[in-house]
Design a protein around this motif. Sequence first.
Motif, PDB file in Angstrom:
ATOM      1  N   PHE A 183      15.930  50.672  17.555  1.00 10.03           N
ATOM      2  CA  PHE A 183      14.621  50.280  18.053  1.00 10.03           C
ATOM      3  C   PHE A 183      13.672  51.479  18.017  1.00 10.03           C
ATOM      4  O   PHE A 183      14.097  52.633  18.185  1.00 10.03           O
ATOM      5  N   ASP A 184      12.390  51.193  17.827  1.00  9.99           N
ATOM      6  CA  ASP A 184      11.421  52.283  17.875  1.00  9.99           C
ATOM      7  C   ASP A 184      11.277  52.778  19.312  1.00  9.99           C
ATOM      8  O   ASP A 184      11.773  52.155  20.261  1.00  9.99           O
ATOM      9  N   THR A 185      10.594  53.882  19.478  1.00  7.41           N
ATOM     10  CA  THR A 185      10.484  54.518  20.794  1.00  7.41           C
ATOM     11  C   THR A 185       9.844  53.594  21.817  1.00  7.41           C
ATOM     12  O   THR A 185      10.294  53.506  22.968  1.00  7.41           O
ATOM     13  N   GLU A 186       8.808  52.891  21.415  1.00  2.74           N
ATOM     14  CA  GLU A 186       8.102  52.001  22.348  1.00  2.74           C
ATOM     15  C   GLU A 186       9.014  50.885  22.839  1.00  2.74           C
ATOM     16  O   GLU A 186       9.037  50.555  24.028  1.00  2.74           O
ATOM     17  N   THR A 187       9.779  50.293  21.913  1.00 10.32           N
ATOM     18  CA  THR A 187      10.690  49.211  22.307  1.00 10.32           C
ATOM     19  C   THR A 187      11.812  49.730  23.201  1.00 10.32           C
ATOM     20  O   THR A 187      12.185  49.083  24.182  1.00 10.32           O
ATOM     21  N   ALA A 188      12.340  50.901  22.882  1.00  8.44           N
ATOM     22  CA  ALA A 188      13.395  51.489  23.708  1.00  8.44           C
ATOM     23  C   ALA A 188      12.889  51.765  25.117  1.00  8.44           C
ATOM     24  O   ALA A 188      13.607  51.509  26.113  1.00  8.44           O
ATOM     25  N   GLU A 189      11.665  52.261  25.237  1.00  5.92           N
ATOM     26  CA  GLU A 189      11.099  52.524  26.559  1.00  5.92           C
ATOM     27  C   GLU A 189      10.874  51.227  27.322  1.00  5.92           C
ATOM     28  O   GLU A 189      11.085  51.162  28.537  1.00  5.92           O
ATOM     29  N   MET A 190      10.451  50.189  26.622  1.00  6.20           N
ATOM     30  CA  MET A 190      10.252  48.891  27.251  1.00  6.20           C
ATOM     31  C   MET A 190      11.576  48.342  27.780  1.00  6.20           C
ATOM     32  O   MET A 190      11.654  47.818  28.900  1.00  6.20           O
ATOM     33  N   ARG A 191      12.627  48.469  26.992  1.00  9.46           N
ATOM     34  CA  ARG A 191      13.951  48.017  27.425  1.00  9.46           C
ATOM     35  C   ARG A 191      14.386  48.744  28.696  1.00  9.46           C
ATOM     36  O   ARG A 191      14.877  48.133  29.642  1.00  9.46           O
ATOM     37  N   ASP A 192      14.212  50.046  28.723  1.00  6.47           N
ATOM     38  CA  ASP A 192      14.596  50.825  29.906  1.00  6.47           C
ATOM     39  C   ASP A 192      13.800  50.389  31.131  1.00  6.47           C
ATOM     40  O   ASP A 192      14.331  50.304  32.237  1.00  6.47           O
ATOM     41  N   MET A 193      12.520  50.115  30.932  1.00  2.00           N
ATOM     42  CA  MET A 193      11.665  49.673  32.028  1.00  2.00           C
ATOM     43  C   MET A 193      12.141  48.335  32.583  1.00  2.00           C
ATOM     44  O   MET A 193      12.212  48.138  33.797  1.00  2.00           O
ATOM     45  N   VAL A 216      15.169  47.035  32.388  1.00  2.00           N
ATOM     46  CA  VAL A 216      16.450  47.217  33.074  1.00  2.00           C
ATOM     47  C   VAL A 216      16.227  47.742  34.489  1.00  2.00           C
ATOM     48  O   VAL A 216      16.817  47.237  35.466  1.00  2.00           O
ATOM     49  N   ARG A 217      15.394  48.754  34.628  1.00  2.00           N
ATOM     50  CA  ARG A 217      15.115  49.324  35.957  1.00  2.00           C
ATOM     51  C   ARG A 217      14.483  48.279  36.871  1.00  2.00           C
ATOM     52  O   ARG A 217      14.857  48.148  38.046  1.00  2.00           O
ATOM     53  N   PHE A 218      13.519  47.550  36.345  1.00  4.02           N
ATOM     54  CA  PHE A 218      12.858  46.514  37.139  1.00  4.02           C
ATOM     55  C   PHE A 218      13.858  45.453  37.592  1.00  4.02           C
ATOM     56  O   PHE A 218      13.874  45.059  38.769  1.00  4.02           O
ATOM     57  N   ALA A 219      14.682  44.957  36.672  1.00  7.97           N
ATOM     58  CA  ALA A 219      15.617  43.883  37.003  1.00  7.97           C
ATOM     59  C   ALA A 219      16.621  44.322  38.061  1.00  7.97           C
ATOM     60  O   ALA A 219      16.942  43.571  38.995  1.00  7.97           O
TER      61      ALA A 219
END
Length: 389
Positions: free
Chosen positions: A5-15, A17-20
């Motif tokens: 995944f590109d950097t933006e998508t990877a950061e979105m995924r991490d966000m 996960v943290r939110f959930a």
Amino acid sequence: MNFDFDTETAEMRDMVVRFARRDLGDGTAAHDPEDFRRRWQLAGKQGITGASVPAAYGGSGLDAVTTAALMEALGYGCPDQGFAFSVAAHLFAAVMPITEFGTEEQKQRWLPSLASGEAIAAHAITEPEAGSDALSLRTRAERKGDAYVLNGSKCFTTNSPVADVFVLQAATSPGGGFFGLTTFVVAAGTPGLTVGPRYDKVGLRGSPMADVYLTDCVVPAADVLGEEGSGAGIFSSSMKWERTCLFATYLGAMQRVLDSTVEHAREREQFGRPIGGFQAVSHRIVDMTVRLESARLMLYKAACGLDAGSDDEIAPALAKLAVSEAAVQLGLDAVQLRGALGILGGEAETFLRDALPSRIFSGTNEIQKNNVARALGLGGRRSRKLRQR
């Protein structure tokens, strides 16, 4: 082919996960409609409930691959797989049909609130006598002037106890086959539409589900989605989204359970050493990993096809098959590797119960095999789509 995944998508995924992990809970509490809507609205603020809705209508405007990545992150971070399932069913079975087939007025009316999490959608098609045979619906829609009168019933309707709007299929030409169904967008509270008691299910308990009844329910002709007779085509399009992106939530849940199983195998000792050192245990975990990684590749291949506008029916069906079968087997393996602890309340047994329905909804796995076989030209003339692959 780039598998990263590109950097933006990877950061979105991490966000996500943290939110959930922080805000969505584990689904062990008794169902509370108010708390369900509270969590839903929080997911909406994170852009999850409208992930694939265009930004012009209040959504996040993500393509299918990025949407699948977001759903995988939701499944990983949210132990309440039922809640994740409800969000995905809302988005792919109900909201995307409005996005792709709605008039401008319908889009402006419904999409902003559905994308933001202010409203919840349900897709009502399955009936007691029409499950896999979706073209044999008994719910009727009779045209009377500028409206249709709907009579019939639906079952197994995800989100129906909490829904604000229903995307509903009915027969306008009984016996008309593929062109006999019509899709309607019906607001909850419309006279003649009632919802039955919430089901108590073996799995996906965090997803509210019930029967829907239609008794002389008058729906304006302006609330037809697409055109009269286009219902089967709309349903087929929504199933491509559902069989691909919805099942990404299971990828995330599988990864979460696999990670905890590896940790258990490292820490649990028997006969003086960690059980992960025994070949019977380590090989089972390797098999779990192979199934998960294989299913993930097939799902993202199907998502790429969606983004490319492919009319391929094979990839979404194979993705659904691969993920659901892998999920059930991974659940069984996770229980087995925990021994007696696996049959007590906990992550492994909860995931196994949540995985069981995945082989049934979105078209049973037997139906998916029929679809693939038909596309391969088995039992009939070879498919033109296959020859072009």
